[in-house]
Design an enzyme around this catalytic site. Structure first.
Site, mmCIF file in Angstrom:
data_model
loop_
_atom_site.group_PDB
_atom_site.id
_atom_site.type_symbol
_atom_site.label_atom_id
_atom_site.label_comp_id
_atom_site.label_asym_id
_atom_site.label_seq_id
_atom_site.Cartn_x
_atom_site.Cartn_y
_atom_site.Cartn_z
ATOM 1 C CE LYS A 17 43.850 37.108 45.111
ATOM 2 N NZ LYS A 17 44.024 36.226 43.937
ATOM 3 C CG ASP A 72 44.441 33.392 38.372
ATOM 4 O OD1 ASP A 72 45.401 33.063 39.084
ATOM 5 O OD2 ASP A 72 43.505 32.625 38.068
ATOM 6 N NE ARG A 180 43.277 41.412 44.896
ATOM 7 C CZ ARG A 180 44.562 41.093 44.823
ATOM 8 N NH1 ARG A 180 45.025 40.388 43.846
ATOM 9 N NH2 ARG A 180 45.396 41.485 45.770
#
Ligand code: IMP
Length: 196
Positions: A17, A72, A180
């Site tokens: 990430k 998250d 995301r």
């Protein structure tokens, strides 16, 4: 901007990430200096991802002098599992994995699923928390397909590209439509609008 003013910390243990957002910062010419921070955060078991992200963000308070954020995500099988595994996504991935998930929905013809991502930001110049959310809708594949990505990617067929699982897309293709990716874009827009 002074050196310490343009520093921003991504609190995560997930290098995948971190690299994703580092890449976007450079492509989008975001002038913040991004750093990974691995400090321990508290993850609660709540009913929605935003609550988990918010609690995690607040658990960092006082430990970083500056602007910081967490991210998250969760995977929700709306049909036929009424949103399961949702906030239990990492636990289900670790225990029964994609094979176990496919077994749970084996008898069902129709499936609906989505991923949600929430970025929770503490923005020091405003002394305030902000949230950026992204969501992608799709279906569950009958088989595990593809070698890219991670987690539930090999069983998720996004509605915008229904013949491919997330794991069969390139990282760039996935980021351009993913939960995301969408949350990152909103977050970057905010940073650009609020840069000195
Ligand atoms: P986390 O909040 O990023 O740790 O995500 C919780 C769980 O959701 C992970 O362990 C993954 O199994 C799953 N997950 C989150 N994002 C993705 C994704 O982009 N693709 C596949 N699985 C994901």
């Amino acid at each position: 901007m002074k050196q310490e003013e343009n520093m921003i910390y991504f609190v995560t243990g997930n290098g995948y990430k971190f690299n994703e957002i580092l890449d976007l910062f450079s492509k989008e010419h975001v002038k913040y200096n991004l750093k990974q921070n691995n400090i321990k955060t508290i993850e609660i078991q709540a009913i929605n991802i935003k609550e988990v992200a918010s609690f995690k963000l607040n658990s960092i308070k006082g430990q970083i002098d500056g602007t910081y954020f967490v991210e998250d995500a969760g995977f929700f099988v709306d049909t036929p599992l009424n949103g399961f595994p949702g906030v239990y996504s990492s636990y289900i991935m670790k225990t029964i994995g994609n094979k176990g998930l496919l077994r749970l929905i084996d008898d069902f013809e129709n499936t609906e699923a989505h991923f949600t991502s929430v970025i929770a930001l503490y923005f020091k110049p405003h002394n305030k928390n902000y949230f950026f959310e992204g969501k992608i809708q799709g279906k569950i594949s009958r088989t595990i397909r593809g070698s890219g990505g991670f987690g539930f990617d090999p069983v998720f067929l996004p509605n915008v590209m229904p013949s491919m699982t997330f794991a069969e897309l390139t990282t760039e293709e996935k980021n351009s439509i993913s939960h995301r990716g969408l949350a990152w874009i909103k977050f970057i827009r905010f940073l650009k609008e609020n840069m000195n």
